[in-house]
Design a protein around this motif. Structure first.
Motif, mmCIF file in Angstrom:
data_model
loop_
_atom_site.group_PDB
_atom_site.id
_atom_site.type_symbol
_atom_site.label_atom_id
_atom_site.label_comp_id
_atom_site.label_asym_id
_atom_site.label_seq_id
_atom_site.Cartn_x
_atom_site.Cartn_y
_atom_site.Cartn_z
ATOM 1 N N LEU A 98 29.263 36.618 44.340
ATOM 2 C CA LEU A 98 29.141 37.787 43.459
ATOM 3 C C LEU A 98 27.812 38.507 43.663
ATOM 4 C CD1 LEU A 98 30.655 36.785 39.993
ATOM 5 C CD2 LEU A 98 31.626 38.273 41.743
ATOM 6 N N ASN A 99 26.731 37.751 43.848
ATOM 7 C CA ASN A 99 25.427 38.375 44.109
ATOM 8 C C ASN A 99 25.493 39.240 45.363
ATOM 9 O OD1 ASN A 99 24.173 37.177 41.920
ATOM 10 N ND2 ASN A 99 23.336 35.485 43.121
ATOM 11 N N THR A 100 26.207 38.758 46.354
ATOM 12 C CA THR A 100 26.324 39.486 47.615
ATOM 13 C C THR A 100 27.223 40.705 47.449
ATOM 14 O OG1 THR A 100 26.015 37.378 48.766
ATOM 15 C CG2 THR A 100 26.786 39.239 50.081
ATOM 16 N N VAL A 101 28.327 40.535 46.753
ATOM 17 C CA VAL A 101 29.229 41.666 46.494
ATOM 18 C C VAL A 101 28.457 42.769 45.758
ATOM 19 C CG1 VAL A 101 31.286 42.420 45.220
ATOM 20 C CG2 VAL A 101 31.338 40.280 46.521
ATOM 21 N N LYS A 102 27.655 42.366 44.805
ATOM 22 C CA LYS A 102 26.862 43.323 44.025
ATOM 23 C C LYS A 102 25.965 44.164 44.940
ATOM 24 C CE LYS A 102 25.411 41.516 40.272
ATOM 25 N NZ LYS A 102 24.673 40.751 39.253
ATOM 26 N N LYS A 103 25.442 43.547 45.994
ATOM 27 C CA LYS A 103 24.562 44.257 46.938
ATOM 28 C C LYS A 103 25.340 45.191 47.870
ATOM 29 C CE LYS A 103 21.177 40.548 47.053
ATOM 30 N NZ LYS A 103 20.652 39.429 47.823
ATOM 31 N N TYR A 104 26.574 44.836 48.202
ATOM 32 C CA TYR A 104 27.321 45.571 49.227
ATOM 33 C C TYR A 104 28.384 46.524 48.692
ATOM 34 C CZ TYR A 104 25.029 43.025 52.918
ATOM 35 O OH TYR A 104 24.082 42.534 53.768
ATOM 36 N N ASP A 105 28.767 46.364 47.435
ATOM 37 C CA ASP A 105 29.782 47.243 46.867
ATOM 38 C C ASP A 105 29.092 48.278 45.978
ATOM 39 O OD1 ASP A 105 31.807 48.564 45.576
ATOM 40 O OD2 ASP A 105 32.825 46.750 44.861
ATOM 41 N N PRO A 106 29.027 49.530 46.432
ATOM 42 C CA PRO A 106 28.338 50.560 45.644
ATOM 43 C C PRO A 106 29.028 50.865 44.310
ATOM 44 C CG PRO A 106 29.459 51.544 47.530
ATOM 45 C CD PRO A 106 29.584 50.056 47.677
ATOM 46 N N HIS A 107 30.265 50.410 44.138
ATOM 47 C CA HIS A 107 31.000 50.653 42.892
ATOM 48 C C HIS A 107 31.061 49.401 42.009
ATOM 49 C CE1 HIS A 107 32.139 54.578 44.339
ATOM 50 N NE2 HIS A 107 32.563 54.027 45.458
ATOM 51 N N TYR A 108 30.224 48.430 42.319
ATOM 52 C CA TYR A 108 30.218 47.181 41.560
ATOM 53 C C TYR A 108 29.896 47.463 40.093
ATOM 54 C CZ TYR A 108 29.322 42.283 40.462
ATOM 55 O OH TYR A 108 29.375 41.014 39.928
ATOM 56 N N ASN A 109 30.714 46.881 39.206
ATOM 57 C CA ASN A 109 30.467 46.962 37.769
ATOM 58 C C ASN A 109 31.124 45.745 37.125
ATOM 59 O OD1 ASN A 109 33.246 47.503 37.544
ATOM 60 N ND2 ASN A 109 32.947 49.706 37.402
ATOM 61 N N ASP A 110 31.116 45.697 35.797
ATOM 62 C CA ASP A 110 31.692 44.545 35.091
ATOM 63 C C ASP A 110 33.177 44.360 35.390
ATOM 64 O OD1 ASP A 110 29.241 43.959 33.963
ATOM 65 O OD2 ASP A 110 29.697 44.909 32.039
ATOM 66 N N GLN A 111 33.907 45.462 35.538
ATOM 67 C CA GLN A 111 35.343 45.359 35.846
ATOM 68 C C GLN A 111 35.566 44.768 37.234
ATOM 69 O OE1 GLN A 111 36.483 49.489 35.068
ATOM 70 N NE2 GLN A 111 37.920 48.695 33.534
ATOM 71 N N VAL A 112 34.758 45.185 38.185
ATOM 72 C CA VAL A 112 34.879 44.644 39.545
ATOM 73 C C VAL A 112 34.531 43.152 39.532
ATOM 74 C CG1 VAL A 112 33.895 44.728 41.882
ATOM 75 C CG2 VAL A 112 34.502 46.856 40.698
ATOM 76 N N GLU A 113 33.479 42.795 38.811
ATOM 77 C CA GLU A 113 33.099 41.379 38.709
ATOM 78 C C GLU A 113 34.234 40.552 38.110
ATOM 79 O OE1 GLU A 113 29.968 38.792 36.140
ATOM 80 O OE2 GLU A 113 29.129 40.467 37.292
ATOM 81 N N GLN A 114 34.849 41.073 37.041
ATOM 82 C CA GLN A 114 35.978 40.376 36.425
ATOM 83 C C GLN A 114 37.159 40.264 37.390
ATOM 84 O OE1 GLN A 114 34.498 38.639 33.918
ATOM 85 N NE2 GLN A 114 36.550 38.762 33.112
ATOM 86 N N ALA A 115 37.373 41.295 38.182
ATOM 87 C CA ALA A 115 38.474 41.263 39.156
ATOM 88 C C ALA A 115 38.241 40.163 40.190
ATOM 89 C CB ALA A 115 38.614 42.626 39.836
ATOM 90 N N TRP A 116 37.006 40.048 40.664
ATOM 91 C CA TRP A 116 36.693 38.966 41.609
ATOM 92 C C TRP A 116 36.914 37.616 40.938
ATOM 93 C CZ3 TRP A 116 34.942 38.659 46.763
ATOM 94 C CH2 TRP A 116 34.819 39.889 47.419
ATOM 95 N N ALA A 117 36.440 37.474 39.707
ATOM 96 C CA ALA A 117 36.581 36.201 38.998
ATOM 97 C C ALA A 117 38.048 35.843 38.800
ATOM 98 C CB ALA A 117 35.854 36.268 37.656
ATOM 99 N N GLN A 118 38.853 36.799 38.344
ATOM 100 C CA GLN A 118 40.272 36.527 38.102
ATOM 101 C C GLN A 118 41.021 36.234 39.396
ATOM 102 O OE1 GLN A 118 41.625 39.972 35.936
ATOM 103 N NE2 GLN A 118 41.036 39.116 33.961
ATOM 104 N N THR A 119 40.698 36.974 40.432
ATOM 105 C CA THR A 119 41.414 36.820 41.700
ATOM 106 C C THR A 119 41.086 35.491 42.376
ATOM 107 O OG1 THR A 119 41.472 39.221 41.975
ATOM 108 C CG2 THR A 119 41.865 37.899 43.940
ATOM 109 N N LEU A 120 39.846 35.055 42.274
ATOM 110 C CA LEU A 120 39.441 33.821 42.950
ATOM 111 C C LEU A 120 39.605 32.580 42.084
ATOM 112 C CD1 LEU A 120 36.264 35.047 44.864
ATOM 113 C CD2 LEU A 120 38.638 35.007 45.634
ATOM 114 N N ASP A 121 39.947 32.760 40.824
ATOM 115 C CA ASP A 121 40.031 31.634 39.898
ATOM 116 C C ASP A 121 41.011 30.552 40.343
ATOM 117 O OD1 ASP A 121 39.376 30.363 37.272
ATOM 118 O OD2 ASP A 121 41.532 30.702 36.956
ATOM 119 N N ALA A 122 42.194 30.926 40.770
ATOM 120 C CA ALA A 122 43.200 29.916 41.154
ATOM 121 C C ALA A 122 42.688 29.030 42.283
ATOM 122 C CB ALA A 122 44.505 30.595 41.558
ATOM 123 N N GLY A 123 42.134 29.644 43.318
ATOM 124 C CA GLY A 123 41.641 28.870 44.454
ATOM 125 C C GLY A 123 40.447 28.006 44.091
ATOM 126 N N LEU A 124 39.533 28.543 43.289
ATOM 127 C CA LEU A 124 38.360 27.762 42.887
ATOM 128 C C LEU A 124 38.752 26.600 41.987
ATOM 129 C CD1 LEU A 124 35.772 30.615 42.330
ATOM 130 C CD2 LEU A 124 35.729 28.860 44.108
#
Length: 134
Positions: A98-124
């Motif tokens: 997430l720290n890296t995504v925050k640096k590379y995604d110019p549209h990073y916000n709380d919704q994007v962070e939640q999307a990453w969390a929800q999408t990766l939750d099953a695998g993690l």
């Protein structure tokens, strides 16, 4: 827009190229020195390939039950190799990502962070179940 769509758009903006992966690896090693110790005999290019494969595998496990079996095997493999991975280390892997995504995604916000969390939750969750030694 669904969380999966938000995730995918962010994933595309990040491009997950060598620079992204090296930034991710540096952040992860800073917060988890044991990773560096475990992979000291593996070259940077191989490490980044493994990181990219793990991101893609964990992402794909969110929507594809057949991929969840692959994640399960990967977790068991980590455990069988005696890698002694803790739940905290898996959480640090995610936070470094997430720290890296925050640096590379110019549209990073709380919704994007939640999307990453929800999408990766099953695998993690599978990785935590399969590779963490209690």
């Amino acid at each position: 827009m669904t969380p999966n769509e938000l995730f995918y758009e962010s994933f595309e903006r990040c491009r997950i190229d060598q620079e992204f992966l090296e930034t991710f690896l540096a952040d992860f090693c800073e917060h988890n020195p044991r990773f560096s110790e475990r992979f000291e005999n593996i070259g940077l290019e191989q490490q980044t390939k493994m990181l990219k494969a793990s991101i893609i595998l964990i992402y794909n496990s969110s929507g594809l039950p057949s991929v969840r079996s692959s994640v399960k095997r990967l977790g068991k493999q980590h455990k069988d190799l005696g890698m002694d991975i803790s739940e905290q280390e898996l959480n640090e892997w995610f936070h470094s990502l997430l720290n890296t995504v925050k640096k590379y995604d110019p549209h990073y916000n709380d919704q994007v962070e939640q999307a990453w969390a929800q999408t990766l939750d099953a695998g993690l969750t599978i990785m935590k179940k399969e590779c963490v030694v209690k």
